[in-house]
Scaffold this active site. Structure first.
Site, short mmCIF file in Angstrom:
data_model
loop_
_atom_site.label_atom_id
_atom_site.label_comp_id
_atom_site.label_asym_id
_atom_site.label_seq_id
_atom_site.Cartn_x
_atom_site.Cartn_y
_atom_site.Cartn_z
CD GLU A 127 1.58 -12.36 -2.53
OE1 GLU A 127 2.02 -11.47 -2.55
OE2 GLU A 127 0.68 -13.06 -2.69
CE1 TYR A 174 -0.74 -6.53 1.20
CE2 TYR A 174 -1.36 -6.84 3.27
CZ TYR A 174 -1.66 -7.02 1.93
OH TYR A 174 -3.07 -7.24 1.52
CE LYS A 233 -6.50 -7.12 1.03
NZ LYS A 233 -5.93 -5.86 0.55
CG ASN A 254 -8.39 -3.60 -1.49
OD1 ASN A 254 -8.21 -4.38 -0.37
ND2 ASN A 254 -7.38 -3.31 -2.32
CG HIS A 289 -3.45 -9.88 -1.43
ND1 HIS A 289 -2.73 -9.01 -1.79
CD2 HIS A 289 -2.73 -11.18 -1.53
CE1 HIS A 289 -1.48 -9.22 -2.28
NE2 HIS A 289 -1.45 -10.82 -2.12
P1 CMP Z 1 -3.34 -5.62 -1.96
O1 CMP Z 1 -3.90 -6.13 -3.15
O2 CMP Z 1 -3.59 -6.40 -0.84
O3 CMP Z 1 -2.14 -5.22 -2.14
C1 CMP Z 1 -1.57 -4.06 -1.32
C2 CMP Z 1 -2.77 -3.24 -0.62
O4 CMP Z 1 -2.48 -1.97 0.08
C3 CMP Z 1 -3.69 -3.16 -1.54
O5 CMP Z 1 -4.47 -4.22 -1.80
C4 CMP Z 1 -4.67 -2.07 -0.41
O6 CMP Z 1 -5.54 -3.02 0.40
C5 CMP Z 1 -3.79 -1.22 0.28
N1 CMP Z 1 -3.58 0.21 -0.62
C6 CMP Z 1 -3.20 0.40 -1.82
N2 CMP Z 1 -3.08 1.52 -1.91
C7 CMP Z 1 -3.73 2.07 -0.84
C8 CMP Z 1 -3.88 3.45 -0.58
N3 CMP Z 1 -3.56 4.45 -1.34
N4 CMP Z 1 -4.50 3.80 0.84
C9 CMP Z 1 -4.40 2.67 1.48
N5 CMP Z 1 -4.38 1.50 1.37
C10 CMP Z 1 -3.79 1.19 -0.01
#
Ligand code: CMP
Length: 140
Positions: free
Chosen positions: A128, A51, A11, A114, A117
């Site tokens: 995906e 998403y 990311k 984070n 993904h």
């Molecule tokens: P990902 O595994 O890419 O799948 C969905 C994404 O939404 C997740 O990782 C995070 O980056 C994001 N996400 C999930 N929970 C939250 C949250 N509480 N606040 C902001 N972003 C979130």
């Protein structure tokens, strides 16, 4: 055990900090093969489509904006139990809960930013992968 393929995204928070190689090393050390990979710049609309399942969540707008804020590296990882193995290597979604040594424990900045993904099941992995790659780009 089955040989699987899973979709992985490095990311914007990670590409911005030049962490692609360090994250790829963790995948390869765990026995996952990077069989396809490209660095792309998503638009907010493209991130929103990817998403779409999270459309009703309060963080959806923020997530789409973040995913379009810098280039991402999209990749296909292949290996035995690749979907679960990749999730193990990534660690919990919230870096505060991620096990030591995982990508998110070492590199993620927050639950939203984070670093990576990974697909969560065989059906979503197939969808995906097809979102980002054509069959011609998957050479194994
Ligand atoms: P990902 O595994 O890419 O799948 C969905 C994404 O939404 C997740 O990782 C995070 O980056 C994001 N996400 C999930 N929970 C939250 C949250 N509480 N606040 C902001 N972003 C979130």
């Amino acid at each position: 055990m089955a040989i699987e393929r899973t979709l992985s995204i490095i990311k914007p928070d990670a590409t911005r900090r030049n962490l692609t190689g360090k994250i790829n090393a963790k995948f390869e050390d765990a026995g996952l093969r990077i069989i396809a990979q490209k660095r792309i710049q998503l638009t907010e609309a493209q991130a929103g489509k990817f998403y779409e399942v999270h459309k009703e969540r309060p963080f959806y707008g923020e997530l789409c904006e973040f995913m379009a804020s810098a280039p991402v590296v999209v990749q296909v990882l292949e290996g035995e139990n690749a979907i679960a193995k990749n999730r193990e290597v990534m660690g919990a979604t919230n870096p505060a809960d991620a096990a030591p040594g995982t990508v998110r424990a070492e590199f993620a900045e927050s639950v939203g930013e984070n670093s990576v993904h990974g697909s969560d099941a065989p059906e979503t992995a197939a969808e995906e992968i097809a979102f980002y790659f054509s069959g011609l780009e998957l050479v194994g």
